[in-house]
Design an enzyme around this catalytic site. Structure first.
Site, mmCIF file in Angstrom:
data_model
loop_
_atom_site.group_PDB
_atom_site.id
_atom_site.type_symbol
_atom_site.label_atom_id
_atom_site.label_comp_id
_atom_site.label_asym_id
_atom_site.label_seq_id
_atom_site.Cartn_x
_atom_site.Cartn_y
_atom_site.Cartn_z
ATOM 1 N N TYR A 177 58.433 41.740 14.924
ATOM 2 C CA TYR A 177 59.467 41.363 13.962
ATOM 3 C C TYR A 177 60.730 40.954 14.708
ATOM 4 O O TYR A 177 61.069 41.523 15.749
ATOM 5 C CB TYR A 177 59.815 42.538 13.046
ATOM 6 C CG TYR A 177 58.840 42.787 11.924
ATOM 7 C CD1 TYR A 177 59.051 42.228 10.664
ATOM 8 C CD2 TYR A 177 57.722 43.589 12.112
ATOM 9 C CE1 TYR A 177 58.170 42.465 9.624
ATOM 10 C CE2 TYR A 177 56.831 43.831 11.079
ATOM 11 C CZ TYR A 177 57.063 43.267 9.836
ATOM 12 O OH TYR A 177 56.178 43.504 8.815
ATOM 13 N N ASP B 198 58.403 43.350 2.476
ATOM 14 C CA ASP B 198 59.190 43.757 1.314
ATOM 15 C C ASP B 198 59.900 42.566 0.683
ATOM 16 O O ASP B 198 59.975 41.484 1.262
ATOM 17 C CB ASP B 198 60.256 44.779 1.732
ATOM 18 C CG ASP B 198 59.666 46.078 2.233
ATOM 19 O OD1 ASP B 198 58.574 46.451 1.774
ATOM 20 O OD2 ASP B 198 60.316 46.723 3.083
#
Length: 272
Positions: free
Chosen positions: A110, A52
């Protein structure tokens, strides 16, 4: 036709995410523009994980097909010459046509860097999330760990899925959530088979809410079982989120990411 895998680092603060858009201020657009200038022809890229706006990468993996024959380091040096300073190739690896950056990946990882001090730190602006607490207050990291334990295993993660998520199934397998407490910093590592759109940021919102003692750790299990996005906390800020690793079958020796030149230097070195 040759298939090339490429490793990419980027600071996502200045970009509107990975995926190409009409205004062209995305990582994909800048990368494909640079590749075109190097290769002399427009080549389309396939990415392991679309990030994003504001999200960073230390271990993004892409592949492309080309008739151009160059040494791997020539790809790295040549493409980097045309990229903005906040995007850089790290390696190039010739692969066979069976390799696919997205569909062959079996694990993604992540990291999240969270600053919890009483004021902003300009030197890490855009590179860390914030949960500013009054002097002397700390997040309850043990409660956060207890909440995260409910996420391990195969689950329907619909409660942490963005409305616009295009994934075919909300069922994913979370392998591990590791949380490290370091003074005013809290570092988190998420390892899963794959992630839904906004999934890590929505999990972060819930974990921080537990850390601030707004909910008990078992609340995470209730949210997960409810499979309703409205039950979870608001989506957390993107600034501290980094795609750090993507794993593939052993037949493809994709280089591991190196977080040493980031906020995570040494943080997870001893983690399994």
């Amino acid at each position: 036709m040759n298939r090339i895998a490429l490793g990419l680092h980027y600071d996502g603060a200045a970009f509107s995410g990975w995926q190409s858009q009409p205004h062209r201020n995305t990582v994909q657009d800048h990368l494909e523009d640079a590749i075109e200038r190097f290769a002399g022809v427009r080549l389309l890229t396939t990415v392991a994980g679309r990030t994003d706006a504001g999200v960073h990468a230390l271990g993004q993996v892409i592949h492309l097909d080309t008739e151009l024959v160059r040494e791997p380091f020539s790809w790295v040096r040549g493409v980097n010459a045309f990229l903005p300073p906040s995007i850089a190739l790290q390696w190039a690896l010739p692969v066979d046509v069976g390799f696919h950056a997205r569909f062959l990946a079996y694990e993604r990882m992540y990291y999240y860097a969270l600053y919890t001090g009483p004021h902003r730190v300009p030197m890490v602006h855009g590179r860390a999330g914030y949960q500013m607490l009054p002097p002397g207050q700390r997040l309850d990291v043990e409660a956060m760990r207890a909440a995260a334990a409910h996420l391990i295993g195969e689950h329907d993660f619909s409660a942490f899925r963005a409305a616009e998520c295009q994934a075919k199934s909300p069922v994913k397998t979370m392998y591990d959530v590791t949380i490290r407490d370091d003074g005013n910093w809290v570092f988190l590592r998420f390892r899963a088979s794959a992630f839904l759109h906004h999934m890590v940021r929505n999990l972060m919102g819930c974990l921080v809410a537990v850390g601030r003692r707004r909910y008990p750790p078992d609340w995470m299990a209730q949210v997960l079982a409810g499979r309703d996005r409205k039950l979870a906390a608001p989506t957390f800020m993107p600034d501290g989120l980094y795609l750090v690793g993507v794993k593939y079958p052993d037949a493809y020796p994709i280089p591991a990411a190196d977080p040493s030149a980031s906020l995570f230097h040494g943080v997870f070195d001893d983690a399994a």
